[in-house]
Write a protein that holds these residues in place. Structure first.
Motif, PDB file in Angstrom:
ATOM      1  N   ARG A  72       0.818  -1.221   0.000  1.00  0.00           N
ATOM      2  CA  ARG A  72       0.000   0.000   0.000  1.00  0.00           C
ATOM      3  C   ARG A  72       0.852   1.271   0.000  1.00  0.00           C
ATOM      4  O   ARG A  72       0.420   2.321   0.470  1.00  0.00           O
ATOM      5  CB  ARG A  72      -0.974   0.010   1.186  1.00  0.00           C
ATOM      6  N   ASP A  73       2.033   1.137  -0.517  1.00  0.00           N
ATOM      7  CA  ASP A  73       2.900   2.309  -0.710  1.00  0.00           C
ATOM      8  C   ASP A  73       2.655   2.814  -2.123  1.00  0.00           C
ATOM      9  O   ASP A  73       3.478   2.659  -3.030  1.00  0.00           O
ATOM     10  CB  ASP A  73       4.367   1.924  -0.497  1.00  0.00           C
ATOM     11  N   TYR A  74       1.472   3.421  -2.299  1.00  0.00           N
ATOM     12  CA  TYR A  74       1.056   3.821  -3.638  1.00  0.00           C
ATOM     13  C   TYR A  74       1.933   4.911  -4.248  1.00  0.00           C
ATOM     14  O   TYR A  74       2.205   4.865  -5.456  1.00  0.00           O
ATOM     15  CB  TYR A  74      -0.416   4.229  -3.615  1.00  0.00           C
ATOM     16  N   PRO A  75       2.420   5.882  -3.481  1.00  0.00           N
ATOM     17  CA  PRO A  75       3.335   6.871  -4.087  1.00  0.00           C
ATOM     18  C   PRO A  75       4.596   6.225  -4.668  1.00  0.00           C
ATOM     19  O   PRO A  75       5.056   6.625  -5.740  1.00  0.00           O
ATOM     20  CB  PRO A  75       3.657   7.806  -2.921  1.00  0.00           C
ATOM     21  N   ASP A  78       3.692   4.413  -7.802  1.00  0.00           N
ATOM     22  CA  ASP A  78       3.436   5.442  -8.812  1.00  0.00           C
ATOM     23  C   ASP A  78       4.739   5.893  -9.466  1.00  0.00           C
ATOM     24  O   ASP A  78       4.868   5.958 -10.703  1.00  0.00           O
ATOM     25  CB  ASP A  78       2.724   6.616  -8.130  1.00  0.00           C
ATOM     26  N   THR A 101      -2.592   2.750  -8.865  1.00  0.00           N
ATOM     27  CA  THR A 101      -2.064   3.635  -7.816  1.00  0.00           C
ATOM     28  C   THR A 101      -2.782   4.978  -7.806  1.00  0.00           C
ATOM     29  O   THR A 101      -3.075   5.526  -6.740  1.00  0.00           O
ATOM     30  CB  THR A 101      -0.554   3.869  -8.002  1.00  0.00           C
ATOM     31  N   ARG A 102      -3.093   5.503  -8.999  1.00  0.00           N
ATOM     32  CA  ARG A 102      -3.794   6.797  -9.048  1.00  0.00           C
ATOM     33  C   ARG A 102      -5.221   6.659  -8.493  1.00  0.00           C
ATOM     34  O   ARG A 102      -5.713   7.548  -7.785  1.00  0.00           O
ATOM     35  CB  ARG A 102      -3.826   7.314 -10.487  1.00  0.00           C
ATOM     36  N   GLU A 103      -5.881   5.539  -8.812  1.00  0.00           N
ATOM     37  CA  GLU A 103      -7.226   5.323  -8.264  1.00  0.00           C
ATOM     38  C   GLU A 103      -7.176   5.234  -6.747  1.00  0.00           C
ATOM     39  O   GLU A 103      -8.003   5.832  -6.049  1.00  0.00           O
ATOM     40  CB  GLU A 103      -7.833   4.049  -8.845  1.00  0.00           C
ATOM     41  N   LYS A 104      -6.218   4.497  -6.223  1.00  0.00           N
ATOM     42  CA  LYS A 104      -6.115   4.335  -4.773  1.00  0.00           C
ATOM     43  C   LYS A 104      -5.775   5.640  -4.078  1.00  0.00           C
ATOM     44  O   LYS A 104      -6.104   5.829  -2.892  1.00  0.00           O
ATOM     45  CB  LYS A 104      -5.053   3.285  -4.440  1.00  0.00           C
ATOM     46  N   GLN A 105      -5.134   6.566  -4.786  1.00  0.00           N
ATOM     47  CA  GLN A 105      -4.795   7.864  -4.210  1.00  0.00           C
ATOM     48  C   GLN A 105      -5.887   8.901  -4.454  1.00  0.00           C
ATOM     49  O   GLN A 105      -5.746  10.068  -4.088  1.00  0.00           O
ATOM     50  CB  GLN A 105      -3.459   8.363  -4.777  1.00  0.00           C
ATOM     51  N   ASP A 107      -7.034  10.019  -7.372  1.00  0.00           N
ATOM     52  CA  ASP A 107      -6.883  10.820  -8.583  1.00  0.00           C
ATOM     53  C   ASP A 107      -7.570  10.081  -9.728  1.00  0.00           C
ATOM     54  O   ASP A 107      -6.926   9.429 -10.558  1.00  0.00           O
ATOM     55  CB  ASP A 107      -5.396  11.039  -8.878  1.00  0.00           C
ATOM     56  N   SER A 111      -6.250   8.362 -13.355  1.00  0.00           N
ATOM     57  CA  SER A 111      -6.444   6.914 -13.322  1.00  0.00           C
ATOM     58  C   SER A 111      -7.186   6.450 -14.572  1.00  0.00           C
ATOM     59  O   SER A 111      -6.822   5.441 -15.197  1.00  0.00           O
ATOM     60  CB  SER A 111      -7.222   6.513 -12.064  1.00  0.00           C
TER      61      SER A 111
END
Length: 598
Positions: A72-75, A78, A101-105, A107, A111
């Motif tokens: 879960r380290d989406y940045p 990304d 990753t963009r969806e999970k953040q 954005d 995404s």
């Protein structure tokens, strides 16, 4: 350039920002698209695809990106995906990881673009179609979601998730029979899948068959006793059947077993309306704050600067209020404005943001109030409301959503004032319409309203089929007037051809847009009959005579057999949603008696 596939075209059609109009928060069933782009299965599939990548350097970097998603380290994921795409922009797997990753953040806009690229480049469209379908469904675009879910099922015809998601999208498109067929096939193969029984229950509930839906919610709970969604949905069905106490009990069980923050927010909002339906008004308004929960995806987020009012003394203050919910709620809650102006006193001032079509009506009723238009925008799956015509925000001591005043000004049913009206129809237009109506003869003029403009799967069940109006429309000695906005040519033709009744179409008026003139027409007719929608709220607020047809446990009646918001209202109450026969017979009998008296 190669022609885009149908799937890619569908993805391109996903809007990033649209004007949303009047958006209401409704208590509803919970059975949505399931699955997760970061589930163990999805990540294992991504990891296999990464390891199969021929370029060893790319394979290593892709594996690291998938591992970052797993943690879960989406940045970090990304950044790794972007670095890969700088080296090779045709690396479809990197686009898919970037989309996730963009969806999970949060954005959603970028995404969507990343998912589109993945669709163009990856040979296996199935996983991307499933992810895109869930994103479209989350953004309240069931038509597009349905197309992606159907594609996903082609690749995985026996998958429970695929069947559930396609059925949910079909249900939201009012294609219930197709949804039932999808679910029947899936349940034959997977009778142990509680989620499918739950979704089947929601489909039946949306057709008005609350009793039938309870059978399926019971089966879902037999298979999965801790299934919070099924408890919530059974509460929904019980409320439709008039079992308000049973509904509250199930709702409270559901609130102990939510699967997500959004589920819990929906359950809390449902609890508020159930408490109000029981007449527990003070408790209901306290819980009603759940309508603004950030976890509720369709709840409006106010883009208004300054301090939100929270009970402070308003004497001599400068206050900005935004109306809220749908158009009917804006009008209904406006009954609070006379008391709010009293609280501000002669030295205070009020600025009010309303739906643009309501401005003339509100200006006439409240000449000392600055009335402007609010703006509601749907952006990346969320709804935002602002007041763009106000430039100087520093002048306000506080701002408030108009419903913020319900707990203090309407704590009990007895606190609702017995006033004849709080909005004022244009006297000249009232006189105009009275003159036009007089040309139709001496019979009583009765305005009719039979549906809402927004008849999605959730709201459609709150209105009867047009055929159910037969006892009303066949009443002799009455002239019927169309007050129904939207496309209603089919119903008017049906009344003419089937019932032999002509519903008069008022000339020169747009019943959807000309709300000031609509209000005048409602006052000019002798009586308005219909379900709760924007127009009947306008009629009630202007003091017109209305007969309202409601479900057994409509929360707006606040546990009474009348309508406290508009004291002149006569209510005709159905025993449950989907069974309007007795209520319509009662309306027909009362109308015949009224016509005989006149």
């Amino acid at each position: 350039m190669a022609r885009k596939s149908a799937l890619e075209t569908s993805a391109s059609a996903l809007p990033h920002q649209v004007e949303a109009g009047a958006v209401a928060v409704h208590r509803g069933t919970i059975a949505s698209a399931v699955g997760d782009s970061t589930s163990a299965e999805a990540l294992a599939r991504l990891q296999r695809a990464a390891q199969e990548t021929k370029n060893a350097e790319h394979a290593k970097a892709l594996s690291r990106a998938v591992q970052a998603v797993h943690l879960r380290d989406y940045p970090k994921a990304d950044k790794l995906a972007l670095k890969l795409l700088e080296k090779d922009e045709r690396l479809g797997l990197a686009w898919h990881i970037l989309a996730i990753t963009r969806e999970k953040q949060g954005d959603f806009a970028s995404s969507l673009g990343a998912y589109e690229a993945a669709l163009r480049l990856l040979p296996d469209h199935g996983p991307v179609a499933g992810d895109l379908g869930r994103l479209a469904f989350r953004m309240n675009m069931p038509e597009i979601a349905m197309k992606f879910f159907a594609h996903y099922r082609l690749a995985r015809p026996d998958d429970v998730e695929g069947a559930n998601n396609l059925a949910c999208a079909l249900r939201e498109l009012n294609r219930e029979s197709e949804a039932i067929e999808v679910l029947k096939g899936a349940l034959t193969a997977h009778p142990e899948a509680a989620i499918l029984w739950n979704t089947l229950g929601t489909v039946l509930c949306n057709t008005g068959d609350a009793a039938g839906s309870i059978v399926f919610f019971d089966e879902a709970l037999r298979l999965a006793p801790d299934f919070g969604k099924a408890y919530h949905n059974r509460a929904f069905a019980k409320l439709d059947m008039g079992d308000v106490e049973g509904s509250l009990a199930d709702c409270e069980l559901a609130m102990k077993l939510p699967d997500s923050a959004e589920d819990l927010a929906m359950m809390r909002f449902a609890q508020a309306t159930i408490l109000l339906a029981l007449g527990r008004v003070a408790e209901g308004w306290e819980a009603y704050e759940a309508r603004f929960s950030p976890a509720l995806s369709h709840a409006p987020l106010f883009q208004i600067p300054g301090t939100r009012w929270s009970g402070q003394d308003l004497r001599g203050k400068t206050l900005m209020i935004s109306t809220e919910q749908g158009l009917g709620d804006e009008v209904m809650f406006a009954g609070l404005l006379p008391e709010i102006l009293d609280a501000l006193g002669p030295d205070g001032s009020l600025s009010l943001a309303v739906e643009r079509r309501l401005i003339p009506l509100f200006k006439r009723a409240f000449p000392t109030v600055e009335v402007t238009a609010h703006r509601t925008v749907s952006l990346e799956g969320r709804v935002y409301r602002s007041a763009p015509e106000i430039e100087d925000w520093e002048r306000f001591d506080y701002w408030a959503a108009i419903g913020d005043f319900l707990p203090s000004l309407r704590p009990t049913v007895a606190s609702f004032p017995d006033r004849d009206r709080y909005l004022t129809a244009d006297p000249e237009r009232v006189a105009h319409w009275k003159a036009e109506l007089a040309k139709l003869g001496p019979a009583p003029k009765v305005g009719l309203l039979w549906k809402s403009l927004k008849l999605d799967a959730e709201r459609g069940r709150q209105f009867s089929p047009f055929e159910a109006w037969r006892p009303v429309l066949e009443t002799p000695g009455v002239t019927f007037v169309n007050l129904q906005y939207g496309d209603c040519e089919a119903e008017i033709a049906y009344a003419r051809e089937t019932f032999g009744v002509e519903i008069w179409q008022p000339p020169g008026i747009d019943l959807k847009q000309d709300l000031d003139d609509v209000a005048a027409l409602c006052v000019a007719v002798d009586l308005t009959i219909g379900f709760s929608n924007a127009t009947i709220n306008l009629a009630g607020a202007c003091g017109a005579a209305i007969w309202m047809i409601t479900g057994a446990a409509a929360w707006t009646r606040l546990g009474t057999d009348r309508y406290p918001w508009y004291p002149q209202t006569r209510c005709f109450i159905a025993s449950q949603y989907g069974d309007w026969t007795d209520a319509m017979q009662e309306v027909g009998g009362a109308l015949a008696a009224l016509a005989a008296e006149r």
